[in-house]
Each structure stands twice: as structure tokens, then as C-alpha cells.
Design a protein around this motif. Structure first.
Motif, PDB file in Angstrom:
ATOM      1  N   MET A 232       0.834  -1.195   0.000  1.00  0.00           N
ATOM      2  CA  MET A 232       0.000   0.000   0.000  1.00  0.00           C
ATOM      3  C   MET A 232       0.876   1.256   0.000  1.00  0.00           C
ATOM      4  SD  MET A 232      -3.145  -0.932   2.562  1.00  0.00           S
ATOM      5  CE  MET A 232      -4.397  -2.119   2.104  1.00  0.00           C
ATOM      6  N   GLY A 233       1.640   1.431  -1.069  1.00  0.00           N
ATOM      7  CA  GLY A 233       2.573   2.547  -1.144  1.00  0.00           C
ATOM      8  C   GLY A 233       1.918   3.899  -1.236  1.00  0.00           C
ATOM      9  N   SER A 234       0.699   3.943  -1.779  1.00  0.00           N
ATOM     10  CA  SER A 234      -0.002   5.224  -1.907  1.00  0.00           C
ATOM     11  C   SER A 234      -0.487   5.707  -0.547  1.00  0.00           C
ATOM     12  CB  SER A 234      -1.179   5.077  -2.882  1.00  0.00           C
ATOM     13  OG  SER A 234      -1.803   6.316  -3.089  1.00  0.00           O
ATOM     14  N   LEU A 235      -1.160   4.828   0.192  1.00  0.00           N
ATOM     15  CA  LEU A 235      -1.652   5.182   1.532  1.00  0.00           C
ATOM     16  C   LEU A 235      -0.480   5.546   2.449  1.00  0.00           C
ATOM     17  CD1 LEU A 235      -4.294   3.119   3.546  1.00  0.00           C
ATOM     18  CD2 LEU A 235      -2.405   4.299   4.644  1.00  0.00           C
ATOM     19  N   LEU A 236       0.554   4.710   2.445  1.00  0.00           N
ATOM     20  CA  LEU A 236       1.671   4.936   3.359  1.00  0.00           C
ATOM     21  C   LEU A 236       2.447   6.201   3.028  1.00  0.00           C
ATOM     22  CD1 LEU A 236       2.962   1.274   3.723  1.00  0.00           C
ATOM     23  CD2 LEU A 236       1.755   2.621   5.447  1.00  0.00           C
ATOM     24  N   SER A 237       2.414   6.622   1.780  1.00  0.00           N
ATOM     25  CA  SER A 237       3.125   7.850   1.418  1.00  0.00           C
ATOM     26  C   SER A 237       2.518   9.069   2.099  1.00  0.00           C
ATOM     27  CB  SER A 237       3.113   8.040  -0.106  1.00  0.00           C
ATOM     28  OG  SER A 237       1.848   8.475  -0.571  1.00  0.00           O
ATOM     29  N   VAL A 238       1.199   9.054   2.328  1.00  0.00           N
ATOM     30  CA  VAL A 238       0.530  10.165   3.007  1.00  0.00           C
ATOM     31  C   VAL A 238       0.915  10.177   4.484  1.00  0.00           C
ATOM     32  CG1 VAL A 238      -1.699  11.205   3.594  1.00  0.00           C
ATOM     33  CG2 VAL A 238      -1.410  10.043   1.389  1.00  0.00           C
ATOM     34  N   ALA A 239       1.059   8.982   5.066  1.00  0.00           N
ATOM     35  CA  ALA A 239       1.325   8.875   6.504  1.00  0.00           C
ATOM     36  C   ALA A 239       2.759   9.229   6.875  1.00  0.00           C
ATOM     37  CB  ALA A 239       1.010   7.457   6.971  1.00  0.00           C
ATOM     38  N   LYS A 240       3.663   9.283   5.899  1.00  0.00           N
ATOM     39  CA  LYS A 240       5.083   9.459   6.201  1.00  0.00           C
ATOM     40  C   LYS A 240       5.399  10.738   6.963  1.00  0.00           C
ATOM     41  CE  LYS A 240       6.737   9.175   2.075  1.00  0.00           C
ATOM     42  NZ  LYS A 240       7.716   9.169   0.960  1.00  0.00           N
ATOM     43  N   GLY A 241       4.617  11.785   6.759  1.00  0.00           N
ATOM     44  CA  GLY A 241       4.917  13.060   7.389  1.00  0.00           C
ATOM     45  C   GLY A 241       4.406  13.202   8.808  1.00  0.00           C
ATOM     46  N   SER A 242       3.788  12.151   9.352  1.00  0.00           N
ATOM     47  CA  SER A 242       3.162  12.240  10.673  1.00  0.00           C
ATOM     48  C   SER A 242       3.847  11.321  11.671  1.00  0.00           C
ATOM     49  CB  SER A 242       1.677  11.869  10.575  1.00  0.00           C
ATOM     50  OG  SER A 242       1.098  11.755  11.860  1.00  0.00           O
ATOM     51  N   ARG A 243       3.807  11.712  12.943  1.00  0.00           N
ATOM     52  CA  ARG A 243       4.296  10.844  14.009  1.00  0.00           C
ATOM     53  C   ARG A 243       3.233   9.832  14.434  1.00  0.00           C
ATOM     54  NH1 ARG A 243       7.743  14.861  18.066  1.00  0.00           N
ATOM     55  NH2 ARG A 243       9.079  15.776  16.459  1.00  0.00           N
ATOM     56  N   GLN A 244       1.993  10.042  13.992  1.00  0.00           N
ATOM     57  CA  GLN A 244       0.923   9.110  14.324  1.00  0.00           C
ATOM     58  C   GLN A 244       0.972   7.922  13.364  1.00  0.00           C
ATOM     59  OE1 GLN A 244      -1.144   9.178  16.833  1.00  0.00           O
ATOM     60  NE2 GLN A 244      -0.607  11.222  17.620  1.00  0.00           N
ATOM     61  N   PRO A 245       1.013   6.699  13.865  1.00  0.00           N
ATOM     62  CA  PRO A 245       1.058   5.538  12.969  1.00  0.00           C
ATOM     63  C   PRO A 245      -0.254   5.366  12.212  1.00  0.00           C
ATOM     64  CG  PRO A 245       0.801   4.836  15.248  1.00  0.00           C
ATOM     65  CD  PRO A 245       1.046   6.315  15.285  1.00  0.00           C
ATOM     66  N   PRO A 246      -0.166   4.998  10.931  1.00  0.00           N
ATOM     67  CA  PRO A 246      -1.386   4.786  10.152  1.00  0.00           C
ATOM     68  C   PRO A 246      -2.076   3.494  10.562  1.00  0.00           C
ATOM     69  CG  PRO A 246       0.514   4.147   8.859  1.00  0.00           C
ATOM     70  CD  PRO A 246       1.050   4.741  10.141  1.00  0.00           C
ATOM     71  N   LYS A 247      -3.364   3.416  10.287  1.00  0.00           N
ATOM     72  CA  LYS A 247      -4.150   2.214  10.558  1.00  0.00           C
ATOM     73  C   LYS A 247      -5.074   1.963   9.370  1.00  0.00           C
ATOM     74  CE  LYS A 247      -2.729   2.174  14.947  1.00  0.00           C
ATOM     75  NZ  LYS A 247      -1.915   1.103  15.550  1.00  0.00           N
ATOM     76  N   LEU A 248      -5.288   0.703   9.078  1.00  0.00           N
ATOM     77  CA  LEU A 248      -6.368   0.328   8.168  1.00  0.00           C
ATOM     78  C   LEU A 248      -7.308  -0.574   8.954  1.00  0.00           C
ATOM     79  CD1 LEU A 248      -6.577  -0.038   4.511  1.00  0.00           C
ATOM     80  CD2 LEU A 248      -7.460  -1.981   5.792  1.00  0.00           C
ATOM     81  N   ILE A 249      -8.499  -0.053   9.220  1.00  0.00           N
ATOM     82  CA  ILE A 249      -9.467  -0.718  10.092  1.00  0.00           C
ATOM     83  C   ILE A 249     -10.487  -1.449   9.224  1.00  0.00           C
ATOM     84  CG2 ILE A 249     -11.149  -0.360  11.938  1.00  0.00           C
ATOM     85  CD1 ILE A 249      -9.691   2.493  12.233  1.00  0.00           C
ATOM     86  N   CYS A 250     -10.696  -2.713   9.515  1.00  0.00           N
ATOM     87  CA  CYS A 250     -11.670  -3.505   8.756  1.00  0.00           C
ATOM     88  C   CYS A 250     -12.681  -4.103   9.719  1.00  0.00           C
ATOM     89  CB  CYS A 250     -10.953  -4.608   7.971  1.00  0.00           C
ATOM     90  SG  CYS A 250     -12.060  -5.542   6.899  1.00  0.00           S
ATOM     91  N   MET A 251     -13.954  -3.729   9.548  1.00  0.00           N
ATOM     92  CA  MET A 251     -15.044  -4.208  10.394  1.00  0.00           C
ATOM     93  C   MET A 251     -15.949  -5.104   9.559  1.00  0.00           C
ATOM     94  SD  MET A 251     -15.804  -0.474  12.118  1.00  0.00           S
ATOM     95  CE  MET A 251     -15.417   0.354  10.565  1.00  0.00           C
ATOM     96  N   GLU A 252     -16.013  -6.389   9.886  1.00  0.00           N
ATOM     97  CA  GLU A 252     -16.799  -7.347   9.113  1.00  0.00           C
ATOM     98  C   GLU A 252     -18.025  -7.785   9.917  1.00  0.00           C
ATOM     99  OE1 GLU A 252     -14.759 -10.538   6.976  1.00  0.00           O
ATOM    100  OE2 GLU A 252     -12.861  -9.681   7.664  1.00  0.00           O
ATOM    101  N   TYR A 253     -19.197  -7.403   9.426  1.00  0.00           N
ATOM    102  CA  TYR A 253     -20.458  -7.830  10.039  1.00  0.00           C
ATOM    103  C   TYR A 253     -21.063  -8.928   9.170  1.00  0.00           C
ATOM    104  CZ  TYR A 253     -25.420  -7.801  11.258  1.00  0.00           C
ATOM    105  OH  TYR A 253     -26.692  -8.181  11.612  1.00  0.00           O
ATOM    106  N   ARG A 254     -21.346 -10.064   9.781  1.00  0.00           N
ATOM    107  CA  ARG A 254     -21.911 -11.194   9.052  1.00  0.00           C
ATOM    108  C   ARG A 254     -23.323 -11.467   9.557  1.00  0.00           C
ATOM    109  NH1 ARG A 254     -19.077 -12.161   4.381  1.00  0.00           N
ATOM    110  NH2 ARG A 254     -16.864 -11.694   4.799  1.00  0.00           N
ATOM    111  N   GLY A 255     -24.300 -10.906   8.868  1.00  0.00           N
ATOM    112  CA  GLY A 255     -25.693 -11.120   9.231  1.00  0.00           C
ATOM    113  C   GLY A 255     -26.406 -12.056   8.293  1.00  0.00           C
TER     114      GLY A 255
END
Length: 496
Positions: A232-255
Motif C-alpha cells: 500500500m505505497g499510496s496510503l503509506l506515502s501520506v502517513a510518512k509526514g506524521s508521528r501518528q502511525p497509520p491504521k487500516l481498520i476492517c469491520m466485518e459484520y456477518r448477518g
């Protein structure tokens, strides 16, 4: 708020307050006429004196109305009856809720859902009453040391429906409306929190807590190392300038069963957007904490979905990071490689939302989705085009677009479709990479969607640009919780 449903005559209601409508010019609604009849024209005599004309926003609080069992009667101006539409109905509901909350009545019976709104049934009117009342009484004060609370706040509201035959539909409306109001409140709270609290890590924690408390929901959080492994080089390139670590959150609801394809929603989670090296003007930069309102709406939607226990498979994906200026930050002219393998020339580091969304779109392919909808505070161009009333909608599938437009109209959380013609793709040409991340001044909202469309060719996909609808400015500054109602209605329509 404790909501319930009842069918009965207004004069027989034991309550601190009864709410009824008055139309212009000085015309009592049906419930108000019933009160007038038993009180021997008490209401009409007061109205005849000119105390209230029935114009929108007008209110008149009456005490000790003869031959009634209530302490107060609140008259709400509804405007002209022939013009009483969805907007006027919600306005009357909001005015009623705020007025009662301020006048000391802790419980009330609201007869406004009995008013005729052309083209809408009892279910719609009761659901709108719940959602609108909760929205009107919402307050974000958790970070204030002194809270401005009503002395005797409204705690219980009963909605009256015309007939006992309406009770079943009204009870379902109450359930749906309360769940949607919960999702909206969650989205508003996350949006209103400052960026030093609501970081990517905080968003991940909120999603994880929901996963612990809700059955059928599994939450997975991808860390920077996981995203590096996925490319994910595109997403991570945005995060490079921050001290906050990036996250990719995935919420799976199975109804639903495992063979049912899921509906996927992707929310842009830039928890603060300085613009990066292409830094924004300082005026109103504080509002860039709202750049994660797409993420907030997806987390809010998952609250609603789990509360309603919808018989669908629903997945919420939140790519989240900060966009900050730093020695490691993206520079104009840098070229990054997305998870799809496509290369992107970053001509403007402030066009960062699409850089994180594109990798999330590619990631969503693994779920073989029925549809994918991304939600993002993406472009100022959309605000210029549509203002704060409508969310911008673009997509590659006519059926999905129509479903979202219909859901927006029904829920009152409206969207407006913009064209996604092939000719606009020309504006994204780059001499050095597969594409540029901006397309120039013209049609900015459209070219942003054109960029995303290049990562959504394998799916039925739509993009909702909520830059104009996600928050309000000025004295009413704050997140709106949109488009949780639209997205929920889209899923409810799929259940039907």
C-alpha cells in the motif's frame, strides 16, 4: 431519550406537555382542533388574538388548558398546509424538541407525526421524528468543564399515531430511527473530537470496542508493517509526514450466510489534514479535524447495522492517517506505487484523500463485494458545486447510483449525481507516471472521482463526496453525522 408510541385523544393524555401543530393563517391541526373542542374554544380564542400565526419556527406555550389532563400545550407553527413537506415537517419536529427541552417539561406526547406529509406514511413520519428529535437535542460538551445543561431536560417523548392499526409500523419506525440516531451520534462525536484525541489509533480503538460489544462483528486492524507487506505505497506515502502511525481498520459484520456477497463501505480517515507540503491557509484550518468524517460515518453505520441486526453481510473499511508537513512527507513531483501496481505522480500533497482511498479500494476486492461505496470529505470543488445541502455522487454502475439517490431522497439525506464521463480522465494524464493525483482547477470533484474509478474497475462502485455536508461552519460548527441516514436506508432497501 426514551421514545414510545401511542394512539389516543390529546385531551386524555396525562403528560407534562402535549405538542400540536398550527398552520398559517391561524389554522389548527386535527389534534389541536380536538383540544379546542374540549376546552370550549380556548385555543382558537387565543389564536384569534394574534398570539401565533402558524408561521414556521413560531411557538406558543399554554398552561392549564381547560378540560385536559396535561400541564402544558405547546403550539408549533408549521407554515402553510399546502406547503407542508418533508423539510417543513422536520423543521417543526426540531423546533418542538428544542422548545420542550427548554421549558421544563420532562415528558411529552407529540402529535406532529399525525400531520399529513404528502407521499409519506406513518412509518416514515415516526422514523423522521425520532431521528430529527435526537439530532436537535445533540450536544457535544464532553471536553468542557462547565456544561450548559437544561435545568429539567426532556427525558421521555411519546409519538402519537392516528389509529391502533398504525402501531406496528410505528414501532418498527421507532426501532429503525433510534438505531440510525445512534449511528449519527457516534459519527458526530468522532468528527467533533479534536485531532490530538481522535487519532488513527483512537479510531481503531473505537472500532475494536464496538467489535467486542457487538455479536456478528469482527474487527481487524492492519498496522504499518501489514500495509507495507500488502504494497500500500499510496496510503503509506501520506502517513510518512506524521508521528501518528497509520491504521487500516476492517469491520466485518456477518448477518447473512457466507455465500451472500457483502456490501462494502470505505470511509476516508484523515484525522487531520494540514495539506502536507502543499500546506493549507491557516484560516479555518482547525476544521480539518473533520477530514475523517467519512471514517466516522462508516463507524457510525456499523453501530447502526449491529443494533438493527440486519440480515446482510456488511463490511466497513477505514484507511486512516494524518497528512502533515515533515522532512519525510510527500513532495510535489514524488511518484508512489499503489497496491494495485499503478503509479501516481503526487502533484499536490493536499489531494491526499484519494491516495489513501485507492489502496483501500484495491484491498476491498478480496471480499468479492456486491457493491462498494466510498465516503470522503474529498474536494472543495464539490462544496462550490453543491453547497452544504447535497452530497456529491459519482459511480460506475447505474443501478447502484439510482439506489443511493433513492435512499437519499427517502431518508432526507440527499445526494446529487455528477457525471463521470471518460473525457474527464484526460485531465489526470502524467508525463512521468500512470496518472497524476490532481486534474487541474476545472471539475475538481469529478476528476477526483475519475482517479478513484481507476481502482474500482472490478466492482460496482460509487463515491460520495461529503465535503459540503459532513460538518457545519460558524455558530453551528460541528459534525452532522451525514451520510449515515442515507447509507442505512440503502441497506434497509436491500433487506426489503
Amino acid at each position: 431519550m426514551d421514545f414510545s408510541i401511542k394512539s389516543g385523544h390529546p385531551e386524555k393524555q396525562r403528560s407534562a406537555c402535549i405538542i400540536v401543530g398550527v398552520f398559517e393563517p391561524r389554522r389548527l391541526s386535527a389534534a389541536a382542533e380536538q383540544l379546542d373542542a374540549v376546552s370550549e374554544a380556548y385555543l382558537s380564542n387565543i389564536i384569534r388574538r394574534g398570539d401565533i400565526e402558524g408561521k414556521p419556527d413560531q411557538t406558543l406555550l399554554l398552561h392549564n388548558v381547560p378540560n385536559t389532563l396535561c400541564d402544558r400545550v405547546l403550539l408549533i407553527g408549521c407554515g402553510k398546509e399546502r406547503d407542508f413537506n418533508e423539510v417543513a415537517y422536520r423543521k417543526a419536529l426540531a423546533t418542538a424538541a428544542m422548545t420542550v427541552n427548554e421549558n421544563g417539561a420532562m415528558d411529552t406526547v407529540n402529535f406532529l407525526p399525525e400531520l399529513p406529509v404528502k407521499g409519506h406514511d406513518v412509518y416514515w413520519k415516526v422514523r423522521q421524528a425520532v431521528e430529527t428529535t435526537e439530532a436537535a437535542l445533540y450536544v457535544f460538551d464532553e471536553l468542557k468543564t462547565e456544561k450548559d445543561k437544561a435545568r429539567r431536560p426532556l427525558r421521555k417523548m411519546v409519538f402519537s399515531v392516528p389509529s391502533r392499526r398504525d402501531l406496528s409500523a410505528a414501532e418498527q419506525a421507532l426501532k429503525d430511527g433510534a438505531a440510525i440516531a445512534t449511528g449519527v451520534a457516534v459519527a458526530r462525536r468522532l468528527g467533533n473530537l479534536p485531532a490530538n484525541i481522535c487519532t488513527p489509533t483512537y479510531l481503531a480503538e473505537q472500532a475494536t470496542e464496538l467489535g467486542k460489544s457487538a455479536n456478528k462483528l469482527k474487527v481487524k486492524v492492519l498496522e504499518q508493517s501489514d500495509m507495507e507487506t500488502l504494497g500500500m505505497g499510496s496510503l503509506l506515502s501520506v502517513a510518512k509526514g506524521s508521528r501518528q502511525p497509520p491504521k487500516l481498520i476492517c469491520m466485518e459484520y456477518r448477518g447473512a450466510d457466507n455465500d451472500s456477497k457483502p456490501y462494502v463501505f470505505i470511509g476516508k480517515g484523515i484525522t487531520f489534514d494540514s495539506g502536507g507540503i502543499s500546506i493549507k491557509p491557516s484560516a479555518a484550518m482547525d476544521e480539518m479535524k473533520f477530514d475523517m468524517c467519512g471514517a466516522a460515518s462508516v463507524i457510525g453505520l456499523m453501530h447502526t447495522v449491529t443494533e438493527l441486526q440486519l440480515p446482510l453481510n456488511v463490511i466497513g473499511i477505514v484507511p486512516s492517517c494524518e497528512n502533515m508537513p515533515d522532512g519525510l512527507a510527500n513532495k510535489p513531483g514524488d511518484i508512489v506505487t499503489s497496491m494495485s501496481g499503478q503509479t501516481i505522480e503526487v502533484l499536490n500533497t493536499d489531494a491526499e484523500g484519494r491516495l489513501i482511498l485507492c489502496d483501500a479500494l484495491t484491498y476491498s476486492e478480496r471480499f468479492s463485494p456486491e457493491t462498494v461505496v466510498d465516503i470522503a470529505t474529498l474536494t472543495g470543488a464539490c462544496v462550490v458545486a453543491l453547497g452544504s445541502q447535497a452530497t456529491g455522487l459519482l459511480g460506475n454502475h447505474r443501478g447502484l447510483n439510482n439506489d443511493l439517490l433513492s435512499a437519499g431522497k427517502s431518508s432526507g439525506d440527499r445526494a446529487w449525481e455528477l457525471p463521470l464521463w471518460e473525457e474527464y480522465q484526460e485531465q489526470l494524464k502524467s508525463n512521468f507516471a500512470d496518472m497524476a493525483n490532481i486534474g487541474g482547477r476545472e471539475a475538481g470533484a469529478i476528476t477526483a472521482a475519475c482517479f478513484l474509478s481507476r481502482f474500482a474497475k472490478k466492482m460496482h462502485w460509487a463515491h460520495l463526496d461529503i465535503a459540503g455536508t459532513a460538518w457545519k461552519h460558524g455558530d453551528e460548527k460541528g459534525a452532522t453525522g451525514r451520510p449515515v441516514p442515507l447509507l442505512t436506508q440503502y441497506l434497509l432497501d436491500k433487506v426489503k
